[in-house]
Scaffold this motif. Structure first.
Motif, mmCIF file in Angstrom:
data_model
loop_
_atom_site.group_PDB
_atom_site.id
_atom_site.type_symbol
_atom_site.label_atom_id
_atom_site.label_comp_id
_atom_site.label_asym_id
_atom_site.label_seq_id
_atom_site.Cartn_x
_atom_site.Cartn_y
_atom_site.Cartn_z
ATOM 1 N N SER A 164 15.778 6.093 -38.619
ATOM 2 C CA SER A 164 14.584 6.222 -39.451
ATOM 3 C C SER A 164 14.564 7.596 -40.110
ATOM 4 C CB SER A 164 13.314 6.039 -38.613
ATOM 5 O OG SER A 164 12.161 6.297 -39.393
ATOM 6 N N ASN A 165 14.194 7.611 -41.392
ATOM 7 C CA ASN A 165 13.978 8.893 -42.099
ATOM 8 C C ASN A 165 12.493 9.249 -42.152
ATOM 9 O OD1 ASN A 165 16.735 9.509 -42.968
ATOM 10 N ND2 ASN A 165 16.567 7.758 -44.341
ATOM 11 N N ASP A 166 11.651 8.455 -41.489
ATOM 12 C CA ASP A 166 10.218 8.609 -41.619
ATOM 13 C C ASP A 166 9.662 9.888 -40.999
ATOM 14 O OD1 ASP A 166 10.254 6.168 -42.855
ATOM 15 O OD2 ASP A 166 9.425 5.047 -41.153
ATOM 16 N N TYR A 167 10.438 10.503 -40.105
ATOM 17 C CA TYR A 167 9.916 11.683 -39.401
ATOM 18 C C TYR A 167 10.402 12.986 -40.007
ATOM 19 C CZ TYR A 167 8.697 7.996 -36.195
ATOM 20 O OH TYR A 167 8.169 6.852 -35.672
ATOM 21 N N LEU A 168 11.229 12.884 -41.041
ATOM 22 C CA LEU A 168 11.713 14.071 -41.734
ATOM 23 C C LEU A 168 10.617 14.614 -42.657
ATOM 24 C CD1 LEU A 168 15.292 12.901 -42.748
ATOM 25 C CD2 LEU A 168 14.702 14.446 -40.858
ATOM 26 N N ALA A 169 10.675 15.931 -42.891
ATOM 27 C CA ALA A 169 9.706 16.548 -43.794
ATOM 28 C C ALA A 169 9.870 15.974 -45.195
ATOM 29 C CB ALA A 169 9.909 18.054 -43.817
ATOM 30 N N LYS A 170 8.759 15.613 -45.818
ATOM 31 C CA LYS A 170 8.821 15.031 -47.156
ATOM 32 C C LYS A 170 9.009 16.113 -48.224
ATOM 33 C CE LYS A 170 8.020 11.037 -45.311
ATOM 34 N NZ LYS A 170 9.094 10.055 -45.166
ATOM 35 N N LYS B 229 7.516 14.980 -36.008
ATOM 36 C CA LYS B 229 7.637 15.533 -37.366
ATOM 37 C C LYS B 229 7.657 17.052 -37.343
ATOM 38 C CE LYS B 229 5.406 11.558 -39.592
ATOM 39 N NZ LYS B 229 4.210 11.089 -40.328
ATOM 40 N N ALA B 230 6.828 17.652 -36.475
ATOM 41 C CA ALA B 230 6.790 19.105 -36.381
ATOM 42 C C ALA B 230 8.119 19.652 -35.873
ATOM 43 C CB ALA B 230 5.659 19.535 -35.447
ATOM 44 N N PHE B 231 8.691 18.959 -34.882
ATOM 45 C CA PHE B 231 9.986 19.394 -34.355
ATOM 46 C C PHE B 231 11.064 19.320 -35.426
ATOM 47 C CE2 PHE B 231 14.128 18.273 -32.636
ATOM 48 C CZ PHE B 231 14.377 19.372 -31.824
ATOM 49 N N LEU B 232 11.107 18.223 -36.156
ATOM 50 C CA LEU B 232 12.148 18.059 -37.168
ATOM 51 C C LEU B 232 11.965 19.023 -38.335
ATOM 52 C CD1 LEU B 232 12.584 14.179 -37.188
ATOM 53 C CD2 LEU B 232 14.177 15.897 -36.333
ATOM 54 N N ALA B 233 10.727 19.318 -38.700
ATOM 55 C CA ALA B 233 10.486 20.272 -39.784
ATOM 56 C C ALA B 233 10.967 21.667 -39.386
ATOM 57 C CB ALA B 233 9.003 20.302 -40.139
ATOM 58 N N ALA B 234 10.683 22.063 -38.139
ATOM 59 C CA ALA B 234 11.132 23.368 -37.662
ATOM 60 C C ALA B 234 12.651 23.410 -37.534
ATOM 61 C CB ALA B 234 10.474 23.679 -36.325
ATOM 62 N N THR B 235 13.233 22.304 -37.067
ATOM 63 C CA THR B 235 14.683 22.221 -36.934
ATOM 64 C C THR B 235 15.355 22.314 -38.298
ATOM 65 O OG1 THR B 235 14.472 20.873 -34.937
ATOM 66 C CG2 THR B 235 16.590 20.807 -36.080
ATOM 67 N N ALA B 236 14.773 21.647 -39.292
ATOM 68 C CA ALA B 236 15.312 21.713 -40.652
ATOM 69 C C ALA B 236 15.351 23.155 -41.145
ATOM 70 C CB ALA B 236 14.470 20.853 -41.589
ATOM 71 N N THR C 23 23.754 24.651 -34.079
ATOM 72 C CA THR C 23 23.265 25.990 -34.389
ATOM 73 C C THR C 23 21.846 26.013 -34.938
ATOM 74 O OG1 THR C 23 25.534 26.668 -34.876
ATOM 75 C CG2 THR C 23 23.782 28.120 -35.605
ATOM 76 N N GLY C 24 21.503 25.077 -35.801
ATOM 77 C CA GLY C 24 20.184 25.096 -36.433
ATOM 78 C C GLY C 24 19.054 25.084 -35.433
ATOM 79 N N MET C 25 19.234 24.387 -34.314
ATOM 80 C CA MET C 25 18.193 24.355 -33.290
ATOM 81 C C MET C 25 18.050 25.701 -32.592
ATOM 82 S SD MET C 25 18.550 20.517 -31.665
ATOM 83 C CE MET C 25 20.334 20.621 -31.448
ATOM 84 N N TYR C 26 19.184 26.346 -32.345
ATOM 85 C CA TYR C 26 19.125 27.670 -31.720
ATOM 86 C C TYR C 26 18.524 28.701 -32.671
ATOM 87 C CZ TYR C 26 21.734 25.998 -27.709
ATOM 88 O OH TYR C 26 22.102 25.315 -26.566
ATOM 89 N N VAL C 27 18.786 28.554 -33.963
ATOM 90 C CA VAL C 27 18.176 29.447 -34.949
ATOM 91 C C VAL C 27 16.663 29.244 -34.972
ATOM 92 C CG1 VAL C 27 18.001 29.976 -37.423
ATOM 93 C CG2 VAL C 27 20.252 29.619 -36.384
ATOM 94 N N ALA C 28 16.241 27.980 -34.972
ATOM 95 C CA ALA C 28 14.807 27.680 -34.979
ATOM 96 C C ALA C 28 14.127 28.221 -33.733
ATOM 97 C CB ALA C 28 14.596 26.171 -35.088
ATOM 98 N N GLN D 135 17.905 17.337 -48.695
ATOM 99 C CA GLN D 135 17.047 17.228 -47.516
ATOM 100 C C GLN D 135 17.898 17.177 -46.260
ATOM 101 O OE1 GLN D 135 14.907 13.495 -47.023
ATOM 102 N NE2 GLN D 135 13.141 14.567 -46.129
ATOM 103 N N TRP D 136 17.775 18.214 -45.429
ATOM 104 C CA TRP D 136 18.519 18.196 -44.180
ATOM 105 C C TRP D 136 18.068 16.998 -43.334
ATOM 106 C CZ3 TRP D 136 16.760 18.090 -39.175
ATOM 107 C CH2 TRP D 136 17.764 18.124 -38.198
ATOM 108 N N GLY D 137 19.062 16.348 -42.739
ATOM 109 C CA GLY D 137 18.780 15.272 -41.794
ATOM 110 C C GLY D 137 18.772 13.871 -42.368
ATOM 111 N N TYR D 138 18.770 13.740 -43.698
ATOM 112 C CA TYR D 138 18.633 12.411 -44.315
ATOM 113 C C TYR D 138 19.795 11.491 -43.929
ATOM 114 C CZ TYR D 138 18.241 8.745 -47.835
ATOM 115 O OH TYR D 138 18.142 7.529 -48.467
#
Length: 344
Positions: free
Chosen positions: A338-344, A252-259, A60-65, A305-308
């Motif tokens: 990897s957690n490196d691409y998640l928003a800090k 990183k941009a994709f994951l931040a928007a998805t979060a 759902t989160g992706m469809y919301v984004a 943090q979503w996704g961790y």
């Protein structure tokens, strides 16, 4: 247990067939010739996400984004599509999609190879393993040991059966007395109602909620309550390794928007359910609504943090697979995520 060499041969063959199938997919098609429904929006850097199944509340989160324009704000043009028959991972590995959805248990064989599949898990869609065994209420299968002498519908998967054996024997039951039948079930609640089986593996947020809405009284036990090692990550968002190396800012941009999308689904599950049903009108609105409410507490459970992805939990499950001869090559510590691409 099947020996490691036998498993290695099967898995290598399956992987080769999957990658060959990807190679036959026309460039730019993204697997649409397999009948997948695509959803896209935005005018920016193109990103394709391949689901693991038909759209459901895990996604759902992706469809919301997408609906709220978060991807567009991030400079991305995102397409969400359903998977081909051989799944999302091979498509992502072949570079036909940037992201896909899999699970830590099912992708393990592709990591346990001399040449692992070139993908990395970059986010957990849900923080804990919400799967377990559902059965008709009052038949004694409200705990693992109760499966002894009962019928269980199995996918005949070595990891699946090893987990069942572990919790059944650990709970004082006898796994050797569990009657295994092939799992060709598409509707868990109906299968229980019609006595096709006594017990089925389900993810409670969908299968359990569905049974409840149908008025089927059930018992359920979660694997995590009987072995913490089974609190692995399912499902996870995976990404192509070359994409991560060459376009890290896009990842990183994709994951931040998805979060942001998942955070909104946590705050307002009713709105999120409506967005998902608009994206796929074939979905059962009542099921989506109730599932969404239940999952709202699961997307970011025990984390801010979503996704961790917790390294200890990730490594612990893969070590268990190795110790129980369920993978052909030992997966190195901290490999595959990897957690490196998640928003800090």
């Amino acid at each position: 247990m099947k020996n490691r060499k036998f498993l290695a041969g099967i898995l290598a063959g399956c992987l080769a067939l999957s990658l060959a199938a990807c190679g036959n997919t026309p460039d730019g098609d993204g697997g649409k010739n397999d009948g997948g429904k695509g959803t896209a929006a935005g005018d920016g850097e193109k990103i394709t996400v391949v689901l693991d199944w038909t759209p459901n509340t895990n996604h759902t989160g992706m469809y919301v984004a997408l609906e709220k324009g978060y991807y567009k704000e991030a400079g991305l043009e995102v397409e969400i599509m359903q998977p081909p028959e051989d799944g999302a991972s091979a498509l992502v590995a072949a570079g036909k999609a940037e992201f896909g959805i899999n699970a830590q248990d099912t992708i393990a064989p592709a990591f346990a190879m001399e040449q692992p599949l070139p993908v990395t898990a970059v986010a957990a869609l849900i923080q804990h393993n919400t799967s377990g065994i559902i059965s008709r209420k009052g038949e004694g299968i409200d705990h693992p040991g109760g499966l002894a002498g009962k019928t269980y519908a199995t996918w005949d998967n070595p990891v699946e059966q090893a987990m069942i054996e572990n919790v059944v024997n650990g709970d004082g039951g006898d796994y050797g007395k569990v009657n295994l039948i092939p799992n060709n079930i598409t509707d868990e609640a109906a299968a229980l109602e019609m006595n096709q089986t006594d017990a089925i593996w389900v993810f409670y947020g969908w299968g359990g909620i569905s049974a409840k809405l149908r008025g089927v009284e059930t018992d359920f036990f979660n694997f995590v309550d009987y072995n913490k090692t089974f609190d692995y990550y399912t499902p996870v968002l995976i990404a192509n390794n070359d994409f991560l190396a060459e376009r890290p800012e896009a990842a990183k941009a994709f994951l931040a928007a998805t979060a942001r999308g998942y955070e909104d689904a946590v705050k307002d599950p009713e709105e999120a359910a409506k967005i998902l049903c608009t994206a796929d009108p074939s979905l059962d609105k009542e099921l989506v609504s109730e599932s969404q409410k239940w999952l709202a507490d699961q997307y970011m459970a025990d984390t801010e943090q979503w996704g961790y992805i917790d390294p200890a939990r990730w490594n612990g499950f893969y070590q268990w697979l190795w110790e129980n001869q369920l993978i052909s090559v030992e997966i190195p510590e901290n490999f595959g995520f990897s957690n490196d691409y998640l928003a800090k």
